[in-house]
Design an enzyme around this catalytic site. Sequence first.
Site, PDB file in Angstrom:
ATOM      1  N   HIS A  39       0.845  -1.193   0.000  1.00 52.21           N
ATOM      2  CA  HIS A  39       0.000   0.000   0.000  1.00 52.21           C
ATOM      3  C   HIS A  39       0.879   1.240   0.000  1.00 52.21           C
ATOM      4  O   HIS A  39       2.086   1.145   0.168  1.00 52.21           O
ATOM      5  CB  HIS A  39      -1.004  -0.003   1.164  1.00 52.21           C
ATOM      6  CG  HIS A  39      -0.396  -0.120   2.520  1.00 52.21           C
ATOM      7  ND1 HIS A  39      -0.680  -1.172   3.356  1.00 52.21           N
ATOM      8  CD2 HIS A  39       0.466   0.669   3.196  1.00 52.21           C
ATOM      9  CE1 HIS A  39      -0.022  -1.006   4.495  1.00 52.21           C
ATOM     10  NE2 HIS A  39       0.681   0.105   4.421  1.00 52.21           N
ATOM     11  N   GLU A  57       4.886   0.445   0.275  1.00 54.93           N
ATOM     12  CA  GLU A  57       5.589  -0.374   1.260  1.00 54.93           C
ATOM     13  C   GLU A  57       5.141  -1.823   1.172  1.00 54.93           C
ATOM     14  O   GLU A  57       3.978  -2.113   0.869  1.00 54.93           O
ATOM     15  CB  GLU A  57       5.389   0.158   2.678  1.00 54.93           C
ATOM     16  CG  GLU A  57       3.959   0.167   3.169  1.00 54.93           C
ATOM     17  CD  GLU A  57       3.849   0.578   4.631  1.00 54.93           C
ATOM     18  OE1 GLU A  57       4.029  -0.299   5.503  1.00 54.93           O
ATOM     19  OE2 GLU A  57       3.558   1.763   4.902  1.00 54.93           O
ATOM     20  N   HIS A  91       9.843  -0.427  12.148  1.00 59.14           N
ATOM     21  CA  HIS A  91       9.198   0.102  13.351  1.00 59.14           C
ATOM     22  C   HIS A  91      10.098  -0.097  14.573  1.00 59.14           C
ATOM     23  O   HIS A  91       9.884   0.524  15.606  1.00 59.14           O
ATOM     24  CB  HIS A  91       7.874  -0.624  13.608  1.00 59.14           C
ATOM     25  CG  HIS A  91       6.767  -0.229  12.687  1.00 59.14           C
ATOM     26  ND1 HIS A  91       6.340   1.072  12.520  1.00 59.14           N
ATOM     27  CD2 HIS A  91       5.948  -0.977  11.894  1.00 59.14           C
ATOM     28  CE1 HIS A  91       5.323   1.104  11.667  1.00 59.14           C
ATOM     29  NE2 HIS A  91       5.072  -0.120  11.270  1.00 59.14           N
TER      30      HIS A  91
END
Length: 105
Positions: A39, A57, A91
Site C-alpha cells: 500500500h 511499502e 518500526h
Amino acid sequence: ESCEYTCGSTCYWSSDVSAAKAKGYSLYESGDTIDDYPHGYHDYEGFDFPVSGTYYEYPIMSDYDVYTGGSPGADRVIFNGDDELAGVITHTGASGDDFVACSSS
C-alpha cells in the site's frame, strides 16, 4: 554475503531486499494485495530517499521468507511506481507507528 541493510538486529542481504521488492512490485503492477500490502507509503517521517515518486511499502520478513500474508512484522521495503528501491525502514526503535531507517552498508 554481507548485510545490505540492518533493521534492529536483523541483517538483510541484497537478495532478501530484491525478493521482497519484486513481490511487492508484482502485486502493485497487477493491482492485487495480500493482507492490504503493498500500500501507499506517505513518508510522514521525511526520509531522504534516493529515488522520487509515489512510494509503496511491502513487508520484508526477519525469517527471510517472502511475505505471503499474516503478521507483517516490523520491517518494510519501500519502492516507487518505477520499481526502484527507495530504502528499507523499520518500526523497531521508533515510537508508536513511526518508522526509522534501517542502516545500510
